[in-house]
Design an enzyme around this catalytic site. Structure first.
Site, PDB file in Angstrom:
ATOM      1  N   ARG A  68       0.832  -1.207   0.000  1.00 50.58           N
ATOM      2  CA  ARG A  68       0.000   0.000   0.000  1.00 50.58           C
ATOM      3  C   ARG A  68       0.873   1.267   0.000  1.00 50.58           C
ATOM      4  O   ARG A  68       1.021   1.919  -1.022  1.00 50.58           O
ATOM      5  CB  ARG A  68      -0.950  -0.044   1.210  1.00 50.58           C
ATOM      6  CG  ARG A  68      -2.097   0.951   1.151  1.00 50.58           C
ATOM      7  CD  ARG A  68      -1.717   2.384   1.457  1.00 50.58           C
ATOM      8  NE  ARG A  68      -1.109   2.576   2.788  1.00 50.58           N
ATOM      9  CZ  ARG A  68      -0.554   3.718   3.171  1.00 50.58           C
ATOM     10  NH1 ARG A  68      -0.527   4.768   2.380  1.00 50.58           N
ATOM     11  NH2 ARG A  68       0.021   3.811   4.367  1.00 50.58           N
ATOM     12  N   HIS A 118       9.089   7.165   7.890  1.00 53.53           N
ATOM     13  CA  HIS A 118       9.665   7.275   6.539  1.00 53.53           C
ATOM     14  C   HIS A 118      11.133   7.653   6.706  1.00 53.53           C
ATOM     15  O   HIS A 118      11.522   8.263   7.701  1.00 53.53           O
ATOM     16  CB  HIS A 118       8.869   8.287   5.713  1.00 53.53           C
ATOM     17  CG  HIS A 118       7.545   7.732   5.261  1.00 53.53           C
ATOM     18  ND1 HIS A 118       7.354   7.190   4.016  1.00 53.53           N
ATOM     19  CD2 HIS A 118       6.363   7.599   5.911  1.00 53.53           C
ATOM     20  CE1 HIS A 118       6.106   6.742   3.906  1.00 53.53           C
ATOM     21  NE2 HIS A 118       5.475   6.988   5.055  1.00 53.53           N
ATOM     22  N   CYS A 168       4.459   9.289  -0.019  1.00 54.84           N
ATOM     23  CA  CYS A 168       3.057   9.707  -0.080  1.00 54.84           C
ATOM     24  C   CYS A 168       2.906  10.716  -1.205  1.00 54.84           C
ATOM     25  O   CYS A 168       3.691  11.657  -1.311  1.00 54.84           O
ATOM     26  CB  CYS A 168       2.648  10.332   1.257  1.00 54.84           C
ATOM     27  SG  CYS A 168       0.968  10.958   1.244  1.00 54.84           S
ATOM     28  N   ASN A 192       9.080   4.226   3.453  1.00 52.47           N
ATOM     29  CA  ASN A 192       9.205   3.848   4.868  1.00 52.47           C
ATOM     30  C   ASN A 192      10.573   3.227   5.065  1.00 52.47           C
ATOM     31  O   ASN A 192      11.203   2.772   4.117  1.00 52.47           O
ATOM     32  CB  ASN A 192       8.166   2.786   5.217  1.00 52.47           C
ATOM     33  CG  ASN A 192       6.769   3.321   5.173  1.00 52.47           C
ATOM     34  OD1 ASN A 192       6.169   3.407   4.112  1.00 52.47           O
ATOM     35  ND2 ASN A 192       6.238   3.703   6.320  1.00 52.47           N
TER      36      ASN A 192
END
Ligand code: HMG
Ligand code: MG
Length: 303
Positions: A16, A210, A241, A250
């Site tokens: 995701r 992140h 993002c 991340n």
């Protein structure tokens, strides 16, 4: 020195958070294979996809196909992002084990990411949380920008505590303290966690760091020092993002597992299989894994 936890539970968010920002569409079959490889490597929690507007995040438009394609492994928790009732209703037939509502400690980021204020976001989340819990689905709340915001700069811990309190108030069961743009350093991350601990106990708080400025592993260690036992990370360090320009992925799951293995902390994850999973998706994307541990292990294997 404080005692570190004996076990750490990792949620791999690669499918995701990791893939949502990829410009080229990644086929659903590749995402499904990635999930299969992660569960085979021993991940007990995987964040699979999100039910958001395909105009905002085109890469997640195949959510149904991905969820339908997964052969579920008993004991693994599959979570998905649902920002509103529409997303929750779409997710329901796909039977996620946990849904994630996602808010921000920064007003500006809330507007950019989900097109509403923090207060409005909580109003939108409340019926989602209620419906999920009535359906026996677990509820997690992601809290973005808990140390810094791309639009507002540094974020005070009080704002994190405020958001955590609102999340608790609507029935969110556990929360992620996210450093969306990777500007956090160990002391700042600990303060954001401590502010969250005013509303959630330590077992219901996770770290989501992140690695934009290379601080995520240090921040993970710092979070463990204050007792955090749950972390999100992304295989091969995938990600970023779309509404946090320049922010990278991340912390790589491989790097976290390598560090935890060295510390003698159990994760239940097989590092070699994890490296294989990271290589699989990195090969598909045509790049090296963004994990120094993975690259070192692959180089060593190549002899
Ligand atoms: P909006 O425009 O305010 O909502 O978007 P709306 O209710 O006015 O609807 C506008 C359009 O979106 C309509 O379609 C709706 O049907 C549709 P149109 O009439 O224009 O064709 N729509 C939806 N479509 C599919 N699924 C839905 C949905 N809801 C409305 N659930 C919305 C609000 C939240 C939907 C939008 O802003 C959005 O999709 N944002 C994307 C947010 C996102 O996915 N961000 C990345 C994930 S968060 C993250 O990465 C951070 C995290 O990792 C932690 C960290 O690191 O900080 C979790
Ligand atoms: Mg994130």
């Amino acid at each position: 020195m404080s005692k570190l936890p004996a076990h750490i539970r990792i949620i791999d968010v690669g499918p995701r958070d990791g893939l949502q920002n990829e410009k080229q569409p990644v086929p659903a079959a590749v995402k499904v294979e990635l999930v299969h490889r992660l569960q085979a490597a021993g991940l007990a929690e995987i964040e699979v996809t999100s039910y958001v507007s395909p105009k905002w995040v085109p890469q997640m438009a195949d959510n149904h196909e991905v969820m339908a394609g997964i052969q579920r492994k008993p004991g693994v928790r599959y979570s998905v992002l649902t920002p509103n009732k529409r997303g929750f209703n779409d997710a329901l037939p796909d039977k996620p084990d946990e849904i994630v509502v996602f808010g921000a400690a920064s007003e500006a980021f809330s507007q950019k990411n989900i097109n509403c204020s923090i207060a409005e976001s909580i109003e939108r989340f409340a019926p989602v949380v209620e419906a999920a819990r009535a359906a026996g689905i677990a509820v997690r709340g992601a809290m973005s920008c808990t140390v810094g915001c791309p639009y507002e700069g540094e974020i005070a811990p009080e704002k994190v505590g405020y958001l955590a309190g609102l999340m608790k108030g609507i029935g969110v069961q556990r929360v992620d303290v996210a450093d969306t743009i990777g500007v956090g350093t160990p002391n700042k991350v600990q303060k954001a966690i401590e502010a969250t601990l005013r509303h959630f106990d330590i077992d219901h708080v996770s770290g989501h760091f992140h690695d934009t400025y290379g601080q995520a592993l240090a921040n993970t260690y710092a979070a463990m020092e204050v007792g955090v036992r749950n972390f999100q990370s992304s295989v091969a360090g995938l990600g970023g993002c779309p509404y946090a320009k320049g922010a990278t992925g991340n912390v790589a799951t491989e790097d976290v597992v390598f560090m935890l293995n060295g510390l003698g902390i159990e994760t239940g994850i097989d590092l070699d299989k994890l490296v294989d999973a990271g290589k699989f998706i990195s090969d598909h994307l045509g790049r090296k894994p963004q994990s120094l541990a993975a690259v070192a292990i692959l180089n060593k294997r190549a002899g």
